[in-house]
Design a protein around this motif. Structure first.
Motif, PDB file in Angstrom:
ATOM      1  N   THR A  22       0.836  -1.210   0.000  1.00 57.26           N
ATOM      2  CA  THR A  22       0.000   0.000   0.000  1.00 57.26           C
ATOM      3  C   THR A  22       0.865   1.252   0.000  1.00 57.26           C
ATOM      4  OG1 THR A  22      -1.760  -1.144   1.201  1.00 57.26           O
ATOM      5  CG2 THR A  22      -1.793   1.262   1.230  1.00 57.26           C
ATOM      6  N   ALA A  44      -6.679  -3.913  -1.304  1.00 56.89           N
ATOM      7  CA  ALA A  44      -7.815  -3.728  -0.392  1.00 56.89           C
ATOM      8  C   ALA A  44      -8.749  -4.934  -0.415  1.00 56.89           C
ATOM      9  CB  ALA A  44      -8.579  -2.469  -0.765  1.00 56.89           C
ATOM     10  N   ARG A  98      -5.547  -7.070   3.239  1.00 53.32           N
ATOM     11  CA  ARG A  98      -6.523  -6.020   3.541  1.00 53.32           C
ATOM     12  C   ARG A  98      -6.192  -5.267   4.822  1.00 53.32           C
ATOM     13  NH1 ARG A  98     -11.380  -8.967   4.025  1.00 53.32           N
ATOM     14  NH2 ARG A  98     -11.214  -9.240   1.770  1.00 53.32           N
ATOM     15  N   ILE A  99      -5.704  -5.984   5.837  1.00 46.42           N
ATOM     16  CA  ILE A  99      -5.459  -5.324   7.126  1.00 46.42           C
ATOM     17  C   ILE A  99      -4.391  -4.249   7.001  1.00 46.42           C
ATOM     18  CG2 ILE A  99      -3.800  -7.108   7.846  1.00 46.42           C
ATOM     19  CD1 ILE A  99      -4.773  -6.649  10.721  1.00 46.42           C
ATOM     20  N   CYS A 121      -5.998  -1.210   5.394  1.00 47.82           N
ATOM     21  CA  CYS A 121      -6.874  -0.473   6.318  1.00 47.82           C
ATOM     22  C   CYS A 121      -6.074   0.331   7.335  1.00 47.82           C
ATOM     23  CB  CYS A 121      -7.813  -1.448   7.029  1.00 47.82           C
ATOM     24  SG  CYS A 121      -9.018  -2.220   5.940  1.00 47.82           S
ATOM     25  N   LEU A 154      -4.911   3.514   5.714  1.00 43.00           N
ATOM     26  CA  LEU A 154      -5.946   4.548   5.599  1.00 43.00           C
ATOM     27  C   LEU A 154      -6.131   5.294   6.918  1.00 43.00           C
ATOM     28  CD1 LEU A 154      -8.746   2.826   3.474  1.00 43.00           C
ATOM     29  CD2 LEU A 154      -6.921   4.358   2.715  1.00 43.00           C
ATOM     30  N   VAL A 155      -6.123   4.547   8.018  1.00 47.70           N
ATOM     31  CA  VAL A 155      -6.253   5.179   9.338  1.00 47.70           C
ATOM     32  C   VAL A 155      -5.066   6.105   9.595  1.00 47.70           C
ATOM     33  CG1 VAL A 155      -6.321   4.764  11.830  1.00 47.70           C
ATOM     34  CG2 VAL A 155      -7.642   3.300  10.276  1.00 47.70           C
TER      35      VAL A 155
END
Length: 469
Positions: A369, A423, A429-430, A433, A436-437
């Motif tokens: 990411t 994503a 995925r984790i 995420c 993004l946070v």
């Protein structure tokens, strides 16, 4: 004595250091170990996956090279983002990259004791984590020229191992040696369910592993502030990296896919590289490759720690990190930045004792990411630079991205698709995420702590000498 930059750093990295660091940083456990789960996801088409990702990385590196040759500074793409997009973009680029470095380095330092327990299974894992951690942190206090020399030999070990694997694998394919009395040919590329046995979806799901494996190529830009003759050295390193890494990645995986049916790769051997050496009749293969993978993990940790400290140094110059970090020692090393990054990584090592065993896949999601976000920032910065160039507001770089803007749009589209895949993937995925946070938190911090105020760059502060540390 090495030439000093306006930031107080030393231009102690020579052309041969950059050439090997450029290759070595992008060849690590992502290839030696991460190729196995990627192969299980997509089969022989993994070869195409690495080819496509290699082409995209080359486009991004050419864009970064054009920016870095125009303005060779420490902090590289983060500084370019600040100059051509805006201060918020520079801030986000820096902290996003530090997130990637933390994820990658934590994964590498966790891996080190696993490799050491191959030889000494009864020793505590934390001991080897601490020793590896201390070794690499110590190396980052060296003068940059000595650092480059050590990283040069780290990279050479990996390159020799891959060349050896391709050589013996080629003999198995076309001559027949070891446990293969006859040449195996190349039919395994299509006779076990075809070239795309898992279809388009499997191919897409493998892309994060390919992206993660190439991560580190952007470190070339981070060395711009400490390279001798940056215009010549950076341009040559970037032009060579695509061909060389493509040979190492695609060549080695072509050998593996030809020798074994894709569903038999890895298995009890873990790494397909160990598998090839074993079937070539080299019974010490496991020990040899375990040593290579161990040095790869240490090399990746070493290079990423180097890049992270320079990024923090750049942030402190922009008043987006504590001014306390701006001091450099007698060797031109931002030693306080090294200490701060090291502390955060050591915390990661301690926390790693309590995380699930599938931490590698989680780190792939996190690393992929942040790598994709970094690449997009580089492309946008380059696009804004070209707009200013077309308006006649800045000087033209002698190192140009070919076929702009077509290449930029192709790379940007690939990055967008890759982020959707990351994503969507269950194992990645984790990490997506969490990123993004992090981005949301960083944006709040930036706008509500006064970091969005105009920046006036200052001369670096001189710290203690190396002998006083």
């Amino acid at each position: 004595m090495a030439e000093k930059t306006k930031e107080g750093l030393q231009r102690g990295l020579k052309e041969r250091h950059i050439q090997l660091m450029a290759i070595g940083t992008a060849i690590g456990v992502g290839l030696f170990l991460g190729s196995s789960p990627a192969i299980q996801l997509t089969g022989p088409s993994i070869i195409l996956g690495y080819m496509v990702c290699g082409l995209i990385v080359f486009i991004v590196m050419r864009a970064l090279g054009e920016l870095s040759v125009h303005n060779p500074v420490s902090g590289s793409f983060a500084r370019h983002a600040r100059d051509y997009i805006g201060p918020w973009a520079g801030f986000m680029a820096s902290w996003n990259y530090l997130y990637m470095i933390w994820a990658v380095c934590t994964a590498e330092i966790i891996a080190a004791p696993i490799f050491m327990q191959f030889w000494l299974p009864d020793t505590p894992r934390l001991l080897w984590s601490f020793l590896a951690f201390a070794l690499i942190v110590g190396m980052n206090f060296m003068a940059v020229r000595n650092f480059g020399e050590l990283e040069f030999w780290f990279a050479m070990i990996k390159i020799v191992a891959i060349v050896g694997m391709i050589f013996f694998g080629g003999l198995i394919i076309f001559v027949g040696i070891g446990q293969f009395s006859e040449p195996v040919g190349i039919s395994h590329l299509w006779d076990t369910g075809g070239f795309f046995p898992k279809g388009a979806s499997g191919f897409l799901m493998a892309l994060p592993f390919c992206i993660y494996a190439y991560g580190g190529s952007e470190m070339i830009g981070n060395t711009a502030g400490e390279v001798q003759n940056p215009e010549k050295t950076l341009a040559k390193a970037i032009n060579n990296i695509f061909l060389r890494i493509l040979i190492f990645y695609v060549g080695s995986l072509f050998v593996v896919m030809c020798i074994f049916p894709w569903d038999q790769v890895g298995g009890n051997f873990g790494s397909p590289f160990v598998q090839v050496f074993h079937y070539a009749g080299i019974q010490e293969a496991a020990g040899i490759m375990n040593f290579v993978v161990l040095t790869s993990a240490l090399s990746s940790f070493n290079s990423n720690l180097f890049a992270g400290t320079r990024m923090v140094f750049n942030l402190s110059e922009q008043h987006q990190a504590p001014q306390y970090l701006r001091k450099i020692n007698g060797n031109g090393i931002p030693y306080r930045c090294v200490i701060v990054i090291a502390i955060s990584l050591f915390a990661g090592v301690i926390l790693s004792l309590f995380v699930p065993k599938d931490v590698f896949n989680a780190m792939v999601g996190a690393g992929s990411t942040s790598i994709m976000v970094t690449y997009m920032i580089i492309l946008v910065s380059h696009h804004r630079y070209r707009r200013l160039l077309a308006a006649g507001k800045i000087k033209e770089s002698r190192f140009r991205l070919p076929f702009y803007p077509l290449t930029t749009w192709i790379a940007a589209a690939f990055i967008a698709v890759s982020l959707v895949v990351i994503a969507y993937g269950e194992s990645t995925r984790i990490g997506f995420c969490v990123a993004l946070v992090l981005y949301a938190a960083l944006t709040v911090i930036y706008f509500f702590t006064g970091m969005n105020k105009p920046v006036t760059f200052m001369e670096p502060q001189k710290g203690c000498s190396q002998n006083e540390l």
